[in-house]
Design an enzyme around this catalytic site. Sequence first.
Site, mmCIF file in Angstrom:
data_model
loop_
_atom_site.group_PDB
_atom_site.id
_atom_site.type_symbol
_atom_site.label_atom_id
_atom_site.label_comp_id
_atom_site.label_asym_id
_atom_site.label_seq_id
_atom_site.Cartn_x
_atom_site.Cartn_y
_atom_site.Cartn_z
ATOM 1 N N ASP A 1 -54.676 -20.801 53.257
ATOM 2 C CA ASP A 1 -54.212 -21.909 54.108
ATOM 3 C C ASP A 1 -53.797 -23.120 53.260
ATOM 4 O O ASP A 1 -53.398 -24.143 53.810
ATOM 5 C CB ASP A 1 -55.325 -22.353 55.070
ATOM 6 C CG ASP A 1 -55.690 -21.249 56.052
ATOM 7 O OD1 ASP A 1 -54.765 -20.547 56.496
ATOM 8 O OD2 ASP A 1 -56.881 -21.083 56.353
ATOM 9 N N ASP A 2 -53.921 -23.012 51.939
ATOM 10 C CA ASP A 2 -53.629 -24.161 51.083
ATOM 11 C C ASP A 2 -52.137 -24.229 50.772
ATOM 12 O O ASP A 2 -51.562 -23.304 50.202
ATOM 13 C CB ASP A 2 -54.429 -24.054 49.779
ATOM 14 C CG ASP A 2 -54.287 -25.311 48.947
ATOM 15 O OD1 ASP A 2 -54.961 -26.310 49.268
ATOM 16 O OD2 ASP A 2 -53.482 -25.312 48.000
ATOM 17 N N VAL A 3 -51.515 -25.361 51.157
ATOM 18 C CA VAL A 3 -50.069 -25.526 50.980
ATOM 19 C C VAL A 3 -49.694 -25.459 49.499
ATOM 20 O O VAL A 3 -48.699 -24.846 49.119
ATOM 21 C CB VAL A 3 -49.617 -26.886 51.574
ATOM 22 C CG1 VAL A 3 -48.136 -27.110 51.345
ATOM 23 C CG2 VAL A 3 -49.917 -26.934 53.063
#
Length: 211
Positions: free
Chosen positions: A159-161
Site C-alpha cells: 500500500d506504500d506509494v
Amino acid sequence: MSDIELVTPEYWDEARKYLTRKDRVMKRLIPQFGNACLQSRGDAFTTLARSIVGQQISVKAAQSVWDKFAALPRRMTPASVLKLKVDDMRAAGLSARKIEYLVDLALHFDSGAIHVESWREMVDEDIIGELVGIRGIGRWTAEMFLIFHLMRPNVLPLDDVGLITGISKNYFSGEAVSRSDAREVAAAWNPYCSVATWYIWRSLDPLPVAY
C-alpha cells in the site's frame, strides 16, 4: 533527542549481500548508499503516536504538531496521555479525530489489550492484526511499525506509494505497475523485502526515512 540510542538490524550486511546477488537493480542501488542502514529509535507507544499525528499532513507540519503535543505530558507514556485535557491537545494542533485515535492508542497500551511484550515472538501478520484493532491504525501504519520499530526483515508494504513508484522507476522504466507486478519483482527479495524496500525508498529520496 541525542540521548536516544539508535539500533541497527544485525541482518543488514547479510541482506545486502543476498540482494546484490539475487537482483540486478539492488546490485546497482545498494553500493550508492554506503554503510547507511535502517535504524530504530524510541519506544513502541511513541512510534505509533507519531504515526497518528503525522497522518495526512506534511512531514514539516507533523513535526511541529508533534513537538507541541510532546511538550504536554511530563513523559510520553500511555498513562500520561490519558490524563491530558482535550483542550490542550486541540491547542497543540491536533484534530478531534486524531485526539480520539491517540486516546484509543493510549487505552490499548495502558489496559494491556495489546501484547507488546510478546511481539518479539509473534509473527508479522499477528502483530498487524493487533495493531489494526486500534482506531487510526491501518495496515500501512502497522507495516511501517514492523519495519521501523521491530525491524522485521521481510515486510512488503504494497500500500506504500513510494514502494510502487520506486519499483515502477527502477524496474519498469517509469511505466505504471500493479500490486501483482510489485509482488513479482519482490519475489527475488524474499526473505529481505524490508531491506529492499528501504533501498527503493532511498532511490527516490536519498535522505533516510525514520519513524
